[in-house]
Scaffold this motif. Structure first.
Motif, PDB file in Angstrom:
ATOM      1  N   THR A  16       0.839  -1.207   0.000  1.00 50.20           N
ATOM      2  CA  THR A  16       0.000   0.000   0.000  1.00 50.20           C
ATOM      3  C   THR A  16       0.865   1.245   0.000  1.00 50.20           C
ATOM      4  OG1 THR A  16      -1.529  -1.235   1.394  1.00 50.20           O
ATOM      5  CG2 THR A  16      -1.848   1.152   1.310  1.00 50.20           C
ATOM      6  N   GLN A  17       1.827   1.280   0.889  1.00 43.90           N
ATOM      7  CA  GLN A  17       2.659   2.484   1.010  1.00 43.90           C
ATOM      8  C   GLN A  17       3.621   2.612  -0.167  1.00 43.90           C
ATOM      9  OE1 GLN A  17       2.013   4.877   2.936  1.00 43.90           O
ATOM     10  NE2 GLN A  17       0.615   3.880   4.364  1.00 43.90           N
ATOM     11  N   ALA A  18       4.055   1.496  -0.724  1.00 46.70           N
ATOM     12  CA  ALA A  18       4.953   1.575  -1.880  1.00 46.70           C
ATOM     13  C   ALA A  18       4.249   2.278  -3.036  1.00 46.70           C
ATOM     14  CB  ALA A  18       5.414   0.184  -2.298  1.00 46.70           C
ATOM     15  N   SER A  19       2.954   1.993  -3.227  1.00 44.26           N
ATOM     16  CA  SER A  19       2.209   2.662  -4.299  1.00 44.26           C
ATOM     17  C   SER A  19       2.141   4.158  -4.046  1.00 44.26           C
ATOM     18  CB  SER A  19       0.779   2.125  -4.391  1.00 44.26           C
ATOM     19  OG  SER A  19       0.802   0.769  -4.630  1.00 44.26           O
ATOM     20  N   ASN A  20       1.910   4.556  -2.807  1.00 51.78           N
ATOM     21  CA  ASN A  20       1.878   5.989  -2.475  1.00 51.78           C
ATOM     22  C   ASN A  20       3.226   6.638  -2.743  1.00 51.78           C
ATOM     23  OD1 ASN A  20      -0.767   5.842  -1.536  1.00 51.78           O
ATOM     24  ND2 ASN A  20      -0.160   5.393   0.560  1.00 51.78           N
ATOM     25  N   LEU A  21       4.292   5.975  -2.324  1.00 49.45           N
ATOM     26  CA  LEU A  21       5.645   6.541  -2.462  1.00 49.45           C
ATOM     27  C   LEU A  21       6.066   6.604  -3.922  1.00 49.45           C
ATOM     28  CD1 LEU A  21       7.350   4.669   0.500  1.00 49.45           C
ATOM     29  CD2 LEU A  21       6.813   7.113   0.415  1.00 49.45           C
ATOM     30  N   GLU A  22       5.648   5.607  -4.692  1.00 48.57           N
ATOM     31  CA  GLU A  22       5.986   5.545  -6.111  1.00 48.57           C
ATOM     32  C   GLU A  22       5.510   6.822  -6.815  1.00 48.57           C
ATOM     33  OE1 GLU A  22       3.757   2.509  -8.333  1.00 48.57           O
ATOM     34  OE2 GLU A  22       5.562   2.218  -9.537  1.00 48.57           O
ATOM     35  N   ASP A  23       4.268   7.223  -6.530  1.00 42.35           N
ATOM     36  CA  ASP A  23       3.727   8.439  -7.158  1.00 42.35           C
ATOM     37  C   ASP A  23       4.432   9.683  -6.629  1.00 42.35           C
ATOM     38  OD1 ASP A  23       1.972   6.880  -8.502  1.00 42.35           O
ATOM     39  OD2 ASP A  23       0.328   7.141  -7.079  1.00 42.35           O
ATOM     40  N   TYR A  25       7.420  10.181  -5.228  1.00 43.29           N
ATOM     41  CA  TYR A  25       8.846  10.384  -5.545  1.00 43.29           C
ATOM     42  C   TYR A  25       9.189  10.036  -6.999  1.00 43.29           C
ATOM     43  CZ  TYR A  25       9.675  10.944  -0.534  1.00 43.29           C
ATOM     44  OH  TYR A  25       9.656  11.390   0.757  1.00 43.29           O
ATOM     45  N   ASP A  26       8.183   9.614  -7.764  1.00 47.23           N
ATOM     46  CA  ASP A  26       8.401   9.242  -9.162  1.00 47.23           C
ATOM     47  C   ASP A  26       9.468   8.142  -9.299  1.00 47.23           C
ATOM     48  OD1 ASP A  26       8.029   9.261 -11.856  1.00 47.23           O
ATOM     49  OD2 ASP A  26       9.296  11.005 -12.254  1.00 47.23           O
ATOM     50  N   LEU A  27       9.245   7.078  -8.549  1.00 46.20           N
ATOM     51  CA  LEU A  27      10.167   5.932  -8.569  1.00 46.20           C
ATOM     52  C   LEU A  27       9.422   4.724  -9.128  1.00 46.20           C
ATOM     53  CD1 LEU A  27      11.547   6.395  -4.953  1.00 46.20           C
ATOM     54  CD2 LEU A  27      12.653   7.118  -7.079  1.00 46.20           C
ATOM     55  N   LEU A  28      10.164   3.680  -9.445  1.00 43.02           N
ATOM     56  CA  LEU A  28       9.519   2.458  -9.895  1.00 43.02           C
ATOM     57  C   LEU A  28       9.414   1.463  -8.732  1.00 43.02           C
ATOM     58  CD1 LEU A  28       8.426   1.069 -12.520  1.00 43.02           C
ATOM     59  CD2 LEU A  28      10.607  -0.118 -12.586  1.00 43.02           C
ATOM     60  N   HIS A  29       8.192   1.002  -8.492  1.00 42.78           N
ATOM     61  CA  HIS A  29       7.931   0.058  -7.402  1.00 42.78           C
ATOM     62  C   HIS A  29       8.147  -1.370  -7.906  1.00 42.78           C
ATOM     63  CE1 HIS A  29       4.408  -1.958  -4.981  1.00 42.78           C
ATOM     64  NE2 HIS A  29       5.589  -2.318  -4.513  1.00 42.78           N
ATOM     65  N   ILE A  30       9.052  -2.084  -7.270  1.00 41.11           N
ATOM     66  CA  ILE A  30       9.234  -3.496  -7.621  1.00 41.11           C
ATOM     67  C   ILE A  30       8.893  -4.357  -6.408  1.00 41.11           C
ATOM     68  CG2 ILE A  30      10.824  -5.289  -8.369  1.00 41.11           C
ATOM     69  CD1 ILE A  30      12.428  -3.317  -9.865  1.00 41.11           C
ATOM     70  N   SER A  31       7.850  -5.153  -6.543  1.00 47.23           N
ATOM     71  CA  SER A  31       7.471  -6.092  -5.490  1.00 47.23           C
ATOM     72  C   SER A  31       7.775  -7.504  -5.976  1.00 47.23           C
ATOM     73  CB  SER A  31       5.970  -5.945  -5.193  1.00 47.23           C
ATOM     74  OG  SER A  31       5.443  -7.153  -4.675  1.00 47.23           O
ATOM     75  N   THR A  32       8.681  -8.191  -5.301  1.00 45.56           N
ATOM     76  CA  THR A  32       8.998  -9.561  -5.738  1.00 45.56           C
ATOM     77  C   THR A  32       7.777 -10.475  -5.568  1.00 45.56           C
ATOM     78  OG1 THR A  32      10.145  -9.784  -3.613  1.00 45.56           O
ATOM     79  CG2 THR A  32      11.517  -9.608  -5.573  1.00 45.56           C
ATOM     80  N   GLY A  33       6.943 -10.199  -4.539  1.00 42.06           N
ATOM     81  CA  GLY A  33       5.714 -10.983  -4.369  1.00 42.06           C
ATOM     82  C   GLY A  33       4.807 -10.826  -5.587  1.00 42.06           C
ATOM     83  N   ASP A  34       4.644  -9.590  -6.067  1.00 40.49           N
ATOM     84  CA  ASP A  34       3.802  -9.354  -7.264  1.00 40.49           C
ATOM     85  C   ASP A  34       4.412 -10.023  -8.491  1.00 40.49           C
ATOM     86  OD1 ASP A  34       2.023  -7.858  -5.802  1.00 40.49           O
ATOM     87  OD2 ASP A  34       2.704  -5.903  -6.548  1.00 40.49           O
ATOM     88  N   LEU A  35       5.739  -9.943  -8.614  1.00 43.53           N
ATOM     89  CA  LEU A  35       6.392 -10.574  -9.772  1.00 43.53           C
ATOM     90  C   LEU A  35       6.139 -12.081  -9.757  1.00 43.53           C
ATOM     91  CD1 LEU A  35       9.859  -8.708  -9.921  1.00 43.53           C
ATOM     92  CD2 LEU A  35       7.854  -8.303 -11.351  1.00 43.53           C
ATOM     93  N   LYS A  80      13.927   6.357 -12.492  1.00 46.62           N
ATOM     94  CA  LYS A  80      14.744   7.353 -11.777  1.00 46.62           C
ATOM     95  C   LYS A  80      15.259   6.806 -10.452  1.00 46.62           C
ATOM     96  CE  LYS A  80      12.335  11.261 -13.768  1.00 46.62           C
ATOM     97  NZ  LYS A  80      11.076  11.968 -13.615  1.00 46.62           N
ATOM     98  N   GLY A  81      14.733   5.678 -10.074  1.00 46.73           N
ATOM     99  CA  GLY A  81      15.121   5.031  -8.828  1.00 46.73           C
ATOM    100  C   GLY A  81      14.065   3.975  -8.533  1.00 46.73           C
ATOM    101  N   TYR A  82      14.302   3.182  -7.517  1.00 51.97           N
ATOM    102  CA  TYR A  82      13.425   2.039  -7.254  1.00 51.97           C
ATOM    103  C   TYR A  82      12.944   2.003  -5.801  1.00 51.97           C
ATOM    104  CZ  TYR A  82      15.202   0.329 -11.693  1.00 51.97           C
ATOM    105  OH  TYR A  82      15.531   0.220 -13.023  1.00 51.97           O
ATOM    106  N   ILE A  83      11.736   1.473  -5.641  1.00 54.40           N
ATOM    107  CA  ILE A  83      11.262   1.103  -4.306  1.00 54.40           C
ATOM    108  C   ILE A  83      11.222  -0.408  -4.282  1.00 54.40           C
ATOM    109  CG2 ILE A  83       9.358   1.209  -2.647  1.00 54.40           C
ATOM    110  CD1 ILE A  83       8.421   3.736  -4.126  1.00 54.40           C
ATOM    111  N   PHE A  84      12.077  -1.003  -3.507  1.00 56.41           N
ATOM    112  CA  PHE A  84      12.104  -2.455  -3.390  1.00 56.41           C
ATOM    113  C   PHE A  84      11.166  -2.873  -2.262  1.00 56.41           C
ATOM    114  CE2 PHE A  84      16.229  -1.277  -5.243  1.00 56.41           C
ATOM    115  CZ  PHE A  84      16.170  -2.031  -6.410  1.00 56.41           C
TER     116      PHE A  84
END
Ligand code: ADP
Length: 191
Positions: A16-23, A25-35, A80-84
């Motif tokens: 939930t918070q990764a989606s908020n942060l992605e918008d 900070y304009d970063l790419l959210h990578i969730s290994t669980g989703d992958l 531009k950067g990643y949220i792991f």
């Protein structure tokens, strides 16, 4: 480049918070669980392999997970950067991530951990299981095993990044907005 690790036990609100942060900070959210869920949904060989572990609440082996993560990062060079999120979950994964980013002249800037106690986690995951369609959220025994695995194998990743003063903990209980505000405050301070 800003690279964040969003850390915490299963059900602590990372996704939930990764989606908020992605918008924000304009970063790419990578969730290994989703992958993994995507691979399982498409019945790929990787998905079938992962399913055997995920359905028991165990970790997918490091080499499989690290390979998948690297592929994802390498296929998105415009980021531009990643949220792991959900990665790294072992010390070996953390070491692999650090050397991988170093090869790209990059690094993890900060790890933010969402602090939520075990009883709250079990409650949240069982509740999520009612609508998520995730088999690993429907069975209390599997949920408890995921917490055991988190404590035995994953929690140490916090200490690993604390050695270079990159680990920060925030209270993971509150409204989504309150937690988002706490996260932004800490990330702005650290970056
Ligand atoms: P959670 O809600 O438990 O944080 P995730 O969606 O992050 O769920 O992960 C679901 C499952 O996928 C985990 O229980 C684990 O089996 C597998 N998995 C996800 N990320 C990793 C990882 N980095 N290493 C090993 N296994 C992983």
């Amino acid at each position: 480049m800003l690279n964040l690790i969003l850390f915490g036990p299963p059900g602590s609100g990372k996704g939930t918070q990764a989606s908020n942060l992605e918008d924000h900070y304009d970063l790419l959210h990578i969730s290994t669980g989703d992958l993994f869920r995507n691979e399982m949904g498409n019945d790929t060989p990787l998905g079938l392999k992962a399913k055997a572990f995920i359905s028991k609440g165990e970790l997918v082996p490091d080499e499989v997970t690290i390979g998948m993560l690297k592929n994802k990062v390498n296929s998105t060079p415009e980021a531009k950067g990643y949220i792991f999120d959900g990665f790294p979950r072992t010390i070996a994964q953390a070491e692999a991530l650090d050397s991988f980013l170093e090869e790209k002249n990059s690094a993890i800037n900060v790890l933010v951990a969402l602090d939520v106690d075990d009883n709250e986690i079990v409650k949240r995951l069982l509740n999520r299981g009612l609508t998520s369609g995730r088999a690993d959220d429907n069975d209390e025994e599997i949920i408890r095993n995921r917490i055991v695995v988190y404590n035995n194998e994953t929690a140490q990743v916090y200490d690993y990044y604390a050695k270079s003063d990159k680990s920060i903990k925030i209270q993971g209980i509150g409204t989504e907005e309150e937690i988002f505000d706490r996260l932004k405050a800490k990330i702005d301070q650290a970056s």
